[in-house]
Scaffold this active site. Structure first.
Site, short mmCIF file in Angstrom:
data_model
loop_
_atom_site.label_atom_id
_atom_site.label_comp_id
_atom_site.label_asym_id
_atom_site.label_seq_id
_atom_site.Cartn_x
_atom_site.Cartn_y
_atom_site.Cartn_z
N ARG A 27 -19.83 -19.44 19.48
CA ARG A 27 -21.27 -19.17 19.36
C ARG A 27 -21.72 -18.04 20.29
O ARG A 27 -22.82 -17.52 20.13
CB ARG A 27 -22.08 -20.44 19.71
CG ARG A 27 -21.88 -21.57 18.74
CD ARG A 27 -22.35 -22.89 19.32
NE ARG A 27 -23.77 -22.95 19.57
CZ ARG A 27 -24.65 -23.51 18.75
NH1 ARG A 27 -24.24 -24.05 17.61
NH2 ARG A 27 -25.92 -23.55 19.05
N TRP A 70 -26.26 -18.96 26.76
CA TRP A 70 -26.43 -17.56 26.36
C TRP A 70 -27.80 -17.16 26.89
O TRP A 70 -28.82 -17.62 26.41
CB TRP A 70 -26.35 -17.43 24.84
CG TRP A 70 -26.01 -16.04 24.44
CD1 TRP A 70 -24.78 -15.46 24.50
CD2 TRP A 70 -26.90 -15.06 23.91
NE1 TRP A 70 -24.86 -14.16 24.05
CE2 TRP A 70 -26.15 -13.89 23.68
CE3 TRP A 70 -28.25 -15.04 23.62
CZ2 TRP A 70 -26.69 -12.73 23.17
CZ3 TRP A 70 -28.79 -13.88 23.11
CH2 TRP A 70 -28.02 -12.74 22.90
N ASN A 96 -31.12 -26.47 24.91
CA ASN A 96 -31.13 -25.29 24.03
C ASN A 96 -32.55 -25.11 23.55
O ASN A 96 -33.22 -26.10 23.24
CB ASN A 96 -30.26 -25.51 22.78
CG ASN A 96 -28.79 -25.46 23.09
OD1 ASN A 96 -28.41 -25.24 24.23
ND2 ASN A 96 -27.98 -25.69 22.08
N GLY A 97 -32.98 -23.87 23.40
CA GLY A 97 -34.33 -23.62 22.91
C GLY A 97 -35.10 -22.82 23.94
O GLY A 97 -34.53 -22.28 24.89
N GLU A 479 -30.83 2.32 6.45
CA GLU A 479 -30.22 1.07 6.89
C GLU A 479 -29.56 0.35 5.70
O GLU A 479 -28.45 -0.17 5.83
CB GLU A 479 -31.30 0.18 7.55
CG GLU A 479 -30.88 -1.23 7.91
CD GLU A 479 -29.71 -1.32 8.89
OE1 GLU A 479 -29.33 -0.31 9.48
OE2 GLU A 479 -29.16 -2.44 9.02
N LYS A 483 -25.56 -0.47 5.54
CA LYS A 483 -25.03 -1.82 5.36
C LYS A 483 -24.03 -1.86 4.21
O LYS A 483 -22.97 -2.45 4.31
CB LYS A 483 -26.20 -2.77 5.12
CG LYS A 483 -26.11 -4.11 5.71
CD LYS A 483 -26.57 -4.26 7.14
CE LYS A 483 -26.01 -3.30 8.13
NZ LYS A 483 -26.61 -3.33 9.42
N GLU A 486 -20.79 -0.14 5.18
CA GLU A 486 -20.01 -0.88 6.17
C GLU A 486 -19.21 -2.03 5.56
O GLU A 486 -18.07 -2.24 5.94
CB GLU A 486 -20.95 -1.49 7.24
CG GLU A 486 -21.46 -0.49 8.23
CD GLU A 486 -22.35 -1.16 9.25
OE1 GLU A 486 -22.06 -1.05 10.45
OE2 GLU A 486 -23.35 -1.80 8.85
N LYS A 601 -17.79 -4.50 17.16
CA LYS A 601 -19.14 -5.05 17.39
C LYS A 601 -19.85 -4.28 18.50
O LYS A 601 -21.05 -4.09 18.46
CB LYS A 601 -19.03 -6.53 17.72
CG LYS A 601 -20.38 -7.24 17.84
CD LYS A 601 -21.08 -7.33 16.49
CE LYS A 601 -22.51 -7.83 16.61
NZ LYS A 601 -23.33 -7.35 15.48
C1 F6R Z 1 -24.64 -1.43 11.91
C2 F6R Z 1 -24.22 -1.67 13.29
C3 F6R Z 1 -24.14 -0.50 14.20
C4 F6R Z 1 -24.89 -0.80 15.50
C5 F6R Z 1 -24.67 0.33 16.52
C6 F6R Z 1 -25.46 0.10 17.78
O1 F6R Z 1 -24.57 -2.58 11.14
O2 F6R Z 1 -23.97 -2.77 13.67
O3 F6R Z 1 -24.61 0.66 13.61
O4 F6R Z 1 -26.25 -0.96 15.20
O5 F6R Z 1 -23.31 0.44 16.81
O6 F6R Z 1 -25.05 -1.05 18.43
P1 F6R Z 1 -25.95 -1.71 19.56
O7 F6R Z 1 -27.20 -2.17 18.92
O8 F6R Z 1 -25.13 -2.83 20.10
O9 F6R Z 1 -26.22 -0.64 20.58
#
Ligand code: F6R
Length: 606
Positions: A27, A70, A96-97, A479, A483, A486, A601
């Site tokens: 999570r 988190w 949590n919350g 956007e 998406k 990607e 990510k």
């Molecule tokens: C698109 C995506 C990427 C992020 C970019 C910035 O789906 O995930 O374009 O938005 O790499 O990442 P952050 O927001 O973590 O700076």
């Protein structure tokens, strides 16, 4: 997102709690802790394994509660990690919350002499329970009385040293599931953690509490009315449970949009005054009153959120705003004027280009602000002030719920800055009302998932797409295209619809469909003309339109309707059908949409 796990029975609780926390790791968390009444409290910052070296044979007891945190209020640290104790370390809670009125409660408790050691909203719960426990001598009564003072959301578990065989739990807005074993009982925020021990579970409803002992469990309401609930048998495996029954985290996270919208705005809207309260910007309020120019920066989706923010802020603050890709901003040789504020948007708070842009602009002595999801991440630490998204961790690589929350935080920022810079109370109240209604409207958007899936099936065979939008939804065209690229590896381009005739229209034919974002807004008629241009060239059009728009139906091939909302908020409702469209096309093409090839990510390299 925080995770709760608790055990009461006859076995040694420490390895059971440790395993529960390990299962909850997926999570996302930044610190963890365990409380066993007979043994004490252990906390660690970083991974759960940090607890392992302390869990020796002398950390023993037959009950305990544990937590992965988190961060939302306060940085990841041992003090802020749960479980949180009361003044005499008699009882401990995991939560949590978000406690909305925590500041109020904290001030009152501090005045009464309570020593509060963390920065969290959760610790105040331990101290209010303490007050009622001293009076009632019953943990159950103390918990229910304490919760009547709390505004916000909670899933909590409480355990005391004087009665180590009784765990009291309660739920309001944050999930609590009971695991029913044979002479042993479990509590968790997530069924995956109890599945290794039992398949019999009961999900508490909002407003319900339960008491667990080795002899059994009892469910009751906050007003102590008994509830009879039969356990259900879950036959999912652990992986399925982690994804909440969805095939991919991406879909789970898209479906979380209504909750994310509620969480990101929680405690921040002052609707009656048409204002927003953003605690993270309080310290720089004086500087923001005199700000002359705003530069918004970020990468990928975060940058597109920034483009929407530019339209919102310019419309309501009168301050000139520009949005610039962080990877470009860092190399621009402009000398920024004093009075410019730079706003970085980043889900991870670690993106190398965004961080470099912030460092570069800081070198020029500019005020730097952040809209960041991960608490205490580098960008959160290095900016002068900022606002956290409270969207919870995002596991799918493509940004979905984080993007939605970025747009909402920008709308809150528009209220916050707008009311300092001439936005009328009436306009403020209208926008605030629109923001408050978003979670419900997003629920309605998600009801269109089946229809979007059918449309995705029809379009999944095409290899090129054009996405069109204007003004507020111009960045949503980018956007939507991003998406789709990607997660389905299909070539897609986002364009401002008015720009189409300057080039891209050459590509349009019956094999090159267009996705048009057409809310009933100030540029509706212009969008209709642009769609006519596509149709005149035999192009297929899938439109996202405002509910009740009959005209569009006759013009396009497929349409999904979304509820009407404030014009500045239309991108928030329009973006989610595009996320679903990309998701379904990606899955239909056989890809793992959670982990698209070549993507990470968190992009921590230039
Ligand atoms: C698109 C995506 C990427 C992020 C970019 C910035 O789906 O995930 O374009 O938005 O790499 O990442 P952050 O927001 O973590 O700076």
């Amino acid at each position: 997102m925080c995770g709760i796990f608790g055990y009461v029975g006859t076995k040694n609780a420490s390895p059971i709690l440790f395993n529960g926390l390990k299962t909850l790791e997926y999570r996302g968390y930044d610190s963890a802790g365990i409380f066993i009444p007979e043994a004490g409290v252990l906390k660690t910052v970083g991974v759960v394994d940090g607890l392992l070296e302390h869990i020796g044979s002398n950390f023993f007891g037959t009950s305990g509660i544990s937590h992965t945190r988190w961060a939302t209020h306060g940085v990841p640290s041992k003090e802020n990690a749960h479980p949180h104790g009361d003044c005499s370390s008699e009882l401990f809670i995991v939560h949590n919350g978000i406690v909305e009125n925590y500041q109020e409660l904290r001030d009152r408790l501090t005045k009464k002499g309570h020593t509060i050691v963390s920065d969290t909203d959760s610790e105040v719960l331990a101290h209010i329970v303490e007050e009622h426990f001293l009076r009632t001598k019953s943990l159950e009564r103390a918990v229910t009385s304490a919760l009547k003072e709390v505004r916000g959301t909670y899933g909590i578990a409480v355990l005391s040293k004087s009665d180590p065989n009784t765990i009291v739990v309660a739920r309001m807005g944050s999930p609590i599931v009971l695991g029913i074993g044979d002479g042993e009982y479990f509590v968790s925020s997530d069924a995956s953690a109890v599945l290794g021990y039992t398949k019999q579970v009961i999900y508490l409803n909002d407003g319900e509490c339960a008491t667990l002992t080795p002899k059994g469990y009892r469910i009751f309401t906050l007003r102590h009315k008994k509830r009879t609930r039969r356990p259900t048998d879950i036959d999912w495996d652990i992986e399925e449970v982690k994804k909440g029954g969805y095939e991919y985290f991406m879909l789970k996270e898209i479906m979380e949009a209504p909750d994310v919208l509620a969480d990101s705005a929680r405690g921040r809207l002052v609707s009656e005054k048409g204002m927003a309260r953003l605690g993270g910007l309080e310290d720089v309020k004086g500087k923001l009153k005199h700000v002359k120019r705003i530069v918004i920066t970020g990468c990928g989706s975060a940058y597109y959120a920034g483009l929407v923010g530019r339209s919102m802020l310019e419309a309501y603050t009168g301050i000139p705003v520009e949005a610039e890709l962080a990877s470009e901003l860092r190399y621009r040789s402009v000398v920024f004027d004093k009075g410019t504020a730079v706003l970085a948007i980043s889900q991870s708070g670690e993106t190398a280009d965004t961080l470099a842009a912030i460092r570069e602009t800081k070198r020029h002595g500019l005020l730097t602000l952040g809209i960041v999801n991960v608490v205490d991440s580098t960008i959160a630490r290095e900016t002068d002030a900022g606002v956290y998204n409270h969207a919870g961790p995002e596991i799918g690589v493509a940004s979905t719920k984080a993007f939605v929350s970025q747009l909402e935080v920008l709308a809150l920022l528009t209220l916050f800055l707008g009311r300092m810079h001439g936005m009328s109370k009436k306009d403020g109240a209208e926008l605030a009302r629109g923001i408050a209604r978003l979670p419900k409207k997003m629920d309605e958007v998600l009801k269109e998932a089946g229809r979007i899936k059918r449309i995705a099936k029809k379009y999944s065979k095409y290899n090129n797409f054009l996405f069109l939008g204007r003004t507020y939804n111009f960045p949503i065209a980018f956007e939507g295209a991003l998406k789709l690229k990607e997660v389905s590896y299909i070539h897609a381009e986002g364009y401002g619809a008015g720009e189409m005739k300057h080039g891209p229209i050459a590509m349009i034919d019956k094999s090159f469909p267009t996705v048009a974002i057409v809310p009933k807004d100030s540029v509706y008629e212009k969008m209709i003309s642009n769609i006519e241009e596509v149709k005149a060239r035999d192009g297929k059009v899938f439109a996202l339109a405002s509910r009740g728009d009959k005209k569009i139906e006759k013009l396009v091939d497929d349409v999904v309707y979304v509820p009407k909302t404030h014009e500045a908020l239309t991108p928030i409702l329009m973006t989610v059908p595009l996320q679903l469209f990309a998701y379904y096309v990606g899955v239909m093409r056989g890809y793992n949409v959670d982990r698209p090839r070549n993507l990470a990510k968190s992009v921590t390299v230039e």
